[in-house]
Design an enzyme around this catalytic site. Sequence first.
Site, short mmCIF file in Angstrom:
data_model
loop_
_atom_site.label_atom_id
_atom_site.label_comp_id
_atom_site.label_asym_id
_atom_site.label_seq_id
_atom_site.Cartn_x
_atom_site.Cartn_y
_atom_site.Cartn_z
N ASP A 227 0.84 -1.20 0.00
CA ASP A 227 0.00 0.00 0.00
C ASP A 227 0.88 1.25 0.00
O ASP A 227 1.45 1.61 1.02
CB ASP A 227 -0.89 -0.02 1.26
CG ASP A 227 -2.05 0.95 1.18
OD1 ASP A 227 -1.79 2.16 1.09
OD2 ASP A 227 -3.21 0.49 1.19
N HIS A 317 -6.80 -0.32 -10.13
CA HIS A 317 -6.53 0.76 -9.17
C HIS A 317 -5.27 1.55 -9.51
O HIS A 317 -5.29 2.78 -9.47
CB HIS A 317 -6.41 0.17 -7.76
CG HIS A 317 -6.15 1.20 -6.71
ND1 HIS A 317 -7.11 2.10 -6.30
CD2 HIS A 317 -5.02 1.51 -6.00
CE1 HIS A 317 -6.60 2.90 -5.39
NE2 HIS A 317 -5.33 2.56 -5.19
#
Length: 408
Positions: A227, A317
Amino acid sequence: MTTPGVDVSRRAATRRQLLRGGVIAGAGAAVALGVDRALSPPSVTAPAAPEPLNGEGIVPFHGVHQAGIGTDAQAHGTFVALDLRPDVDRDGLRRMMRLLTDDAQRLTAGIPALADSEPELAHSPARLTVTFAFGPGFVARAGGEAPPWLAPLPAFSIDALRAEWSDGDLLLQIAADDPLTVAHATRMLLKDTRTFATLRWTQHGFRRAHGTVAPGTTMRNLFGQVDGTANIRPGAEGFDAVVWNGDGWLAGGTGVVIRRIRMDVDKWDEVDRDAREFAVGRTLDTGAPLTGKKEHDEPDFEATGPRGFPVIDDIAHIRRARSADPREQIFRRAYNYDVAPSGESVSESGLIFVAFQADVARQFTPMQERLAKADLLNIWTTPIGSAVFAVPPGCDEGGYIGETLLEG
């Protein structure tokens, strides 16, 4: 012919002489050995220096910028938003920020707060940082001019915002590598604010424990994804332009967006690994883009598979988060959260998404608008909290956070 008695007597005498000689010889050897030892200095092995404890780490409080932004992210973070009491004026804000600054600089140095009722809990700062930020209400009460972006974000189609996780007049970001340190510092600082403000919301977040992974390792969220691979790093070329503001009382400060993003981990569990990687655009094990082999390989958005379809889907994404405009960059310091589930759910988890940038409207909002319109991860994620704050610059010793606004 010998006389038996005489022979025995002689053998006994001889034995006594041998024993006596042995004892004397042994004593002489012992004396000699003792002398030798006395003449030779004893061999002394110095004890090994103890390993430094993680709890002894100190991050300097004072400086041009507040700590807790460019600082390497700690393992634990608590975010507290406060609402000002109606009767608190500019002078009250000044008193409150002086109190908060004084106790924050003490606690981050491993020194108990002035009215610390549990001073023993302050002795291990564990890289504690305390970062303060002001909401629109704080700046208005101070009589200052707010930057145009200091306002709630536009309404996005994917949002399901709840008041208990949104907005606020004053933000405290308290982070350290020890959760006990964070809890104690939070309590001490809230004691400073209780005559000036009331609690609006508190969010607790975590990363890997200190020492679990090598420094600089990209964090993982509770979907198992790396992330923040593309995150700009402090000290890198362009970091200052992305993060620090140069205008008025905010010069040396920045803007921060905090979004509480619920992640439907139970629903994510129903999806196979290929579908998860397709949605993200990266492999889960290494974090490499689907067109690469290593985490930091540049994605090839033009690459196609055997049937002519893009390897990285148009609404994956990483493609939607990327902008052709180099000004649309942010610096993120996200934390995971995991609280008790309800009903038949197994999990109630998500991400406390924290993004710093010089201009929220120019840097963060366009990216979020793009993600809200089309992003495969929206199937499993829902923003349920949102707040925007202005982070004032740091201060010198003897000064206090917010003085550029409150003394101007």
